[in-house]
Design a protein around this motif. Structure first.
Motif, mmCIF file in Angstrom:
data_model
loop_
_atom_site.group_PDB
_atom_site.id
_atom_site.type_symbol
_atom_site.label_atom_id
_atom_site.label_comp_id
_atom_site.label_asym_id
_atom_site.label_seq_id
_atom_site.Cartn_x
_atom_site.Cartn_y
_atom_site.Cartn_z
ATOM 1 N N ALA A 1 48.355 35.989 37.573
ATOM 2 C CA ALA A 1 47.150 36.696 37.136
ATOM 3 C C ALA A 1 46.360 37.226 38.330
ATOM 4 O O ALA A 1 45.869 38.364 38.307
ATOM 5 C CB ALA A 1 46.276 35.760 36.296
ATOM 6 N N GLY A 2 46.237 36.414 39.376
ATOM 7 C CA GLY A 2 45.498 36.845 40.554
ATOM 8 C C GLY A 2 46.151 38.019 41.257
ATOM 9 O O GLY A 2 45.475 38.947 41.728
ATOM 10 N N ALA A 3 47.485 37.987 41.334
ATOM 11 C CA ALA A 3 48.200 39.081 41.996
ATOM 12 C C ALA A 3 48.230 40.344 41.144
ATOM 13 O O ALA A 3 48.175 41.459 41.673
ATOM 14 C CB ALA A 3 49.625 38.632 42.326
ATOM 15 N N THR A 4 48.292 40.178 39.825
ATOM 16 C CA THR A 4 48.417 41.331 38.933
ATOM 17 C C THR A 4 47.090 42.043 38.716
ATOM 18 O O THR A 4 46.995 43.273 38.814
ATOM 19 C CB THR A 4 49.001 40.889 37.580
ATOM 20 O OG1 THR A 4 50.252 40.227 37.789
ATOM 21 C CG2 THR A 4 49.197 42.096 36.673
ATOM 22 N N PHE A 5 46.057 41.282 38.419
ATOM 23 C CA PHE A 5 44.772 41.881 38.027
ATOM 24 C C PHE A 5 43.787 42.045 39.189
ATOM 25 O O PHE A 5 42.896 42.890 39.124
ATOM 26 C CB PHE A 5 44.124 41.047 36.925
ATOM 27 C CG PHE A 5 44.950 40.937 35.673
ATOM 28 C CD1 PHE A 5 45.117 42.033 34.842
ATOM 29 C CD2 PHE A 5 45.584 39.751 35.349
ATOM 30 C CE1 PHE A 5 45.876 41.944 33.691
ATOM 31 C CE2 PHE A 5 46.347 39.649 34.194
ATOM 32 C CZ PHE A 5 46.505 40.750 33.362
ATOM 33 N N PHE A 6 43.933 41.237 40.220
ATOM 34 C CA PHE A 6 42.975 41.296 41.334
ATOM 35 C C PHE A 6 43.629 41.607 42.681
ATOM 36 O O PHE A 6 42.960 41.616 43.702
ATOM 37 C CB PHE A 6 42.210 39.969 41.431
ATOM 38 C CG PHE A 6 41.471 39.611 40.180
ATOM 39 C CD1 PHE A 6 40.255 40.216 39.872
ATOM 40 C CD2 PHE A 6 42.003 38.683 39.293
ATOM 41 C CE1 PHE A 6 39.573 39.886 38.715
ATOM 42 C CE2 PHE A 6 41.332 38.350 38.127
ATOM 43 C CZ PHE A 6 40.114 38.952 37.841
ATOM 44 N N SER A 7 44.944 41.835 42.675
ATOM 45 C CA SER A 7 45.696 42.193 43.888
ATOM 46 C C SER A 7 45.499 41.164 45.007
ATOM 47 O O SER A 7 45.409 41.513 46.191
ATOM 48 C CB SER A 7 45.276 43.585 44.382
ATOM 49 O OG SER A 7 45.506 44.559 43.400
ATOM 50 N N LEU A 8 45.448 39.902 44.646
ATOM 51 C CA LEU A 8 45.300 38.839 45.637
ATOM 52 C C LEU A 8 46.661 38.455 46.197
ATOM 53 O O LEU A 8 47.666 38.461 45.471
ATOM 54 C CB LEU A 8 44.645 37.607 44.997
ATOM 55 C CG LEU A 8 43.184 37.777 44.566
ATOM 56 C CD1 LEU A 8 42.724 36.549 43.798
ATOM 57 C CD2 LEU A 8 42.288 38.008 45.777
ATOM 58 N N PRO A 9 46.740 38.136 47.485
ATOM 59 C CA PRO A 9 48.020 37.732 48.079
ATOM 60 C C PRO A 9 48.540 36.445 47.433
ATOM 61 O O PRO A 9 47.768 35.543 47.117
ATOM 62 C CB PRO A 9 47.671 37.507 49.555
ATOM 63 C CG PRO A 9 46.399 38.254 49.782
ATOM 64 C CD PRO A 9 45.658 38.210 48.488
ATOM 65 N N MET A 10 49.855 36.381 47.262
ATOM 66 C CA MET A 10 50.469 35.228 46.603
ATOM 67 C C MET A 10 50.822 34.117 47.586
ATOM 68 O O MET A 10 51.197 33.020 47.163
ATOM 69 C CB MET A 10 51.727 35.668 45.844
ATOM 70 C CG MET A 10 51.449 36.721 44.783
ATOM 71 S SD MET A 10 52.937 37.380 43.995
ATOM 72 C CE MET A 10 53.499 35.952 43.078
#
Length: 291
Positions: free
Chosen positions: A130-139
């Motif tokens: 969810a963080g990577a998809t919706f907020f473009s946060l590094p995984m």
């Protein structure tokens, strides 16, 4: 082990003597021998605690240096997540107790049940996607990235989720217990508002049991989180012990276990001490039922 460093008259380090065990050093000193050989005039020796060198995992690096480097990463992420979970957990726990058996309480209870029932890896995977998809946060954690702060967001969130649920559960429980006591009924009969009763009396007394484990939780952040740090490739203390055991790195294992044992003992002592500061009725020593 004790490591010795030799300094000249100007205070500059000129030599490092390999670590030696405490007992051989003491036996040489007591017998009148000089463990360092001949030193030039004005030179002095300083002793420093040392656990030896890593023999496999971090080869030829001092165990104390390895622990210090890993500890810094774990503490940075751990302390931030602990602060977030403590603030949110206590706040929502108070809301649950204030609106007991109503919608906010049901939502908080549902959150606690889900967090404790669903396997952590499933929760971490959902948060990561969810963080990577919706907020473009590094995984993955990356201290060398252009914006390293963003790489810490997902590990901090994952570390906070479980602790927040725990603080919510126990805050609600202790506050509900306090609300049923006679002094709360008396305070309400005297005309005190619900807000004053909740924060001036109920929360203060309900926080005493939580305070016992607060220093231990703070010290535990030094040890890092095995699952979260492994999941997000955080180079902290969490995976270090299991990796050291798997590689048969005995000096590193001994150093980490010694650190964990020290933190555990110190955390329990500081927790009891904090309880005495918050509640003067509690004593560390005494007679009868006094603690």
């Amino acid at each position: 082990m004790i490591q010795f460093r030799v300094f000249n008259a100007k205070g500059k380090e000129v030599k490092t003597i390999d670590p030696i065990s405490v007992f051989p050093y003491l036996s040489q000193k007591l017998s009148g021998q000089n463990p360092f050989g001949e030193l030039k005039e004005g030179y002095r020796v300083k002793a420093a605690f040392n656990l030896g060198k890593s023999i496999r995992l971090e080869k030829n690096q001092y165990v104390t240096d390895v622990i210090a480097n890993k500890m810094a990463v774990s503490m940075e992420i751990g302390l931030i997540s602990l602060a977030i979970s403590l603030i949110l957990g206590v706040f929502f726990g108070v809301i649950q107790a204030r609106f007991k058996d109503r919608l906010p309480d049901h939502i908080g209870t549902g959150y606690t049940v889900v967090v404790n029932a669903v396997p952590r890896l499933v929760i971490y995977t959902i948060i990561m996607i969810a963080g990577a998809t919706f907020f473009s946060l590094p995984m993955r954690y990356d201290a060398t990235a252009a914006n390293p702060g963003l790489t810490k967001v997902l590990p901090i969130i994952c570390l906070s989720i479980g602790s927040t649920a725990g603080y919510m559960l126990w805050t609600r429980r202790y506050m509900v217990d306090e609300l049923n006591k006679d002094y709360i009924r008396l305070a309400k009969l005297k005309g005190l508002s619900d807000r004053k009763v909740m924060f001036r009396h109920v929360l203060k007394n309900a926080f005493v049991p939580l305070a016992q484990y607060l220093p231990y939780s703070i010290l535990l952040t030094v040890g890092g989180s095995l699952l979260v740090e492994k999941f997000f490739a955080v180079p902290g203390m969490g995976p270090e012990l299991t990796m050291a055991i798997s590689r048969y790195d005995l000096p590193l294992v001994q150093g980490i276990v010694l650190l964990y044992a020290t933190m555990g003992i110190l955390g329990v002592f500081l927790g009891d001490l904090l309880m005495t500061l918050i509640d003067p009725r509690i004593k560390l020593t005494g007679k009868g039922d006094v603690r």
